[in-house]
Design a protein around this motif. Structure first.
Motif, short mmCIF file in Angstrom:
data_model
loop_
_atom_site.label_atom_id
_atom_site.label_comp_id
_atom_site.label_asym_id
_atom_site.label_seq_id
_atom_site.Cartn_x
_atom_site.Cartn_y
_atom_site.Cartn_z
N ARG A 16 39.82 38.73 34.94
CA ARG A 16 39.26 39.64 33.97
C ARG A 16 37.80 39.96 34.32
O ARG A 16 37.05 39.09 34.72
CB ARG A 16 39.33 39.02 32.57
N GLY A 17 37.44 41.21 34.17
CA GLY A 17 36.06 41.62 34.45
C GLY A 17 35.86 42.10 35.87
O GLY A 17 34.77 42.57 36.22
N THR A 18 36.89 42.01 36.70
CA THR A 18 36.78 42.47 38.08
C THR A 18 36.94 43.98 38.13
O THR A 18 37.84 44.53 37.49
CB THR A 18 37.88 41.82 38.95
N GLY A 19 36.08 44.65 38.87
CA GLY A 19 36.18 46.10 38.98
C GLY A 19 34.97 46.67 39.68
O GLY A 19 34.06 45.94 40.09
N TYR A 26 31.45 47.93 40.53
CA TYR A 26 30.10 47.65 40.03
C TYR A 26 30.07 46.50 39.02
O TYR A 26 29.12 46.37 38.25
CB TYR A 26 29.46 48.90 39.43
N ALA A 27 31.09 45.66 39.02
CA ALA A 27 31.13 44.53 38.09
C ALA A 27 30.07 43.50 38.47
O ALA A 27 29.75 43.30 39.64
CB ALA A 27 32.51 43.88 38.12
N ASP A 28 29.51 42.86 37.46
CA ASP A 28 28.56 41.78 37.69
C ASP A 28 29.34 40.48 37.78
O ASP A 28 29.74 39.89 36.77
CB ASP A 28 27.54 41.71 36.55
N LEU A 29 29.58 40.04 39.02
CA LEU A 29 30.33 38.82 39.27
C LEU A 29 29.47 37.79 39.98
O LEU A 29 29.97 36.92 40.68
CB LEU A 29 31.58 39.15 40.11
N ALA A 79 30.28 34.00 40.01
CA ALA A 79 31.59 33.83 39.38
C ALA A 79 32.49 32.88 40.18
O ALA A 79 32.43 32.84 41.40
CB ALA A 79 32.27 35.18 39.23
N ASP A 118 39.57 47.07 43.36
CA ASP A 118 38.44 47.96 43.59
C ASP A 118 37.17 47.20 43.24
O ASP A 118 36.84 47.03 42.07
CB ASP A 118 38.57 49.23 42.75
N LEU A 119 36.46 46.75 44.27
CA LEU A 119 35.23 45.99 44.08
C LEU A 119 34.03 46.76 44.62
O LEU A 119 33.01 46.19 44.97
CB LEU A 119 35.34 44.63 44.79
N ALA A 172 30.34 46.00 43.63
CA ALA A 172 30.32 44.80 42.77
C ALA A 172 29.23 43.84 43.20
O ALA A 172 28.91 43.70 44.39
CB ALA A 172 31.68 44.10 42.82
#
Length: 285
Positions: free
Chosen positions: A194-197, A199-202, A205, A216-217, A220
């Motif tokens: 969850r939260g992966t995508g 421009y995600a802030d990972l 993580a 699609d990262l 990210a």
């Protein structure tokens, strides 16, 4: 041979531009502060870095991850004809001004060459323009854009320096996205956390063993993320920030738009698979 193999730095054909043109600020990436246009004290008279084999140990990981995609030797050839010519003051200014825009153009070309390789198998059929990579429509569009970008490298160095790099990226970005979507749509999708995508802030993580096939990262933030054993087959990593990411044992061989600087910024090992066009970074050993 993959055309991307020619888009890499060859320091023997340059004059140490990346050690002179950019500014350094003392930080975790650089052990000293250096103004733009001033040679790094580690640069020798032969235009080679005196600590290249120990950059990380010497406090210069920022240099270790840098790659000009061949821009250095390209602008040297355009301006001087070869690295054995001593540049004048005016030529040095031209070289320094040209490095960044030339690098940006060659990085875009690197991605377009990858797109061309991805759609080559069915590029012979140009009758279908539906945009699917299994048809000639998207392949023809990729080839045309690649040829336009290649033509920029034939410009005189003054015109190359003036290229609107941001405009170029805005023009090419949607095409890269369409190729990515089409390629990722043709493989089994994983189950990314969850939260992966895009421009995600990972940052930081825990993605250990994550199944991120076809994810699609793009863009990210994966700084310091734990990606040990993760499956990134056909995941789009365009512009993803992998600084300090732990990719030991990760599957990156078929990741999309993965570059040498991204690999060099991450921490991998002998079990990490990488695209055939790239070498395994030395510090992974």
């Amino acid at each position: 041979m993959d055309a991307r193999t020619a888009l890499r730095a060859d320091c023997s054909r340059c004059v140490g531009l990346c050690c002179v043109a950019p500014a350094f600020v003392a930080s975790a990436d650089f052990a000293l502060t250096k103004p733009a246009g001033t040679p790094c004290p580690n640069l020798g008279a032969d235009h080679r870095c005196g600590i290249h084999d120990r950059l990380r140990r010497s406090g210069f990981p920022g240099c270790a991850v840098f790659d000009c995609f061949g821009a250095g030797q390209h602008v040297v050839a355009l301006t001087l004809g070869g690295a054995d010519v001593v540049p004048s003051s005016a030529q040095r200014r031209t070289l320094h001004a040209a490095l960044d825009p030339a690098r940006a153009v060659m990085e875009v070309l690197h991605h377009l060459e990858e797109c061309a390789a991805l759609v080559t198998a069915d590029a012979s059929d140009t009758s279908d323009t539906s945009g699917d990579p299994a048809t000639g429509g998207l392949a023809a569009e990729v080839r045309a854009e690649r040829d336009r970008v290649r033509a920029l490298l034939d410009l005189p160095v003054e015109r190359l320096t003036a290229v609107d790099v941001d405009g170029l990226r805005r023009r090419v970005g949607p095409l890269l996205g369409r190729v990515s979507a089409a390629v990722r749509g043709g493989v089994p999708r994983g189950r990314p956390p969850r939260g992966t995508g895009p421009y995600a802030d990972l940052a930081g993580a825990d993605l250990t063993g994550a199944d991120m096939r076809g994810a699609d990262l793009r863009g990210a933030l994966l700084v310091g993320a734990d990606l040990r054993g993760a499956d990134l087959d056909r995941a789009d990593l365009l512009g993803a920030d992998l600084r300090g990411a732990d990719v030991r044992g990760a599957r990156l061989a078929a990741a999309l738009f993965l570059t040498r600087p991204q690999l060099a910024a991450a921490r991998g090992d002998a079990r990490t698979t990488v695209p055939a066009v790239h070498e395994r970074p030395d510090h992974w050993r």
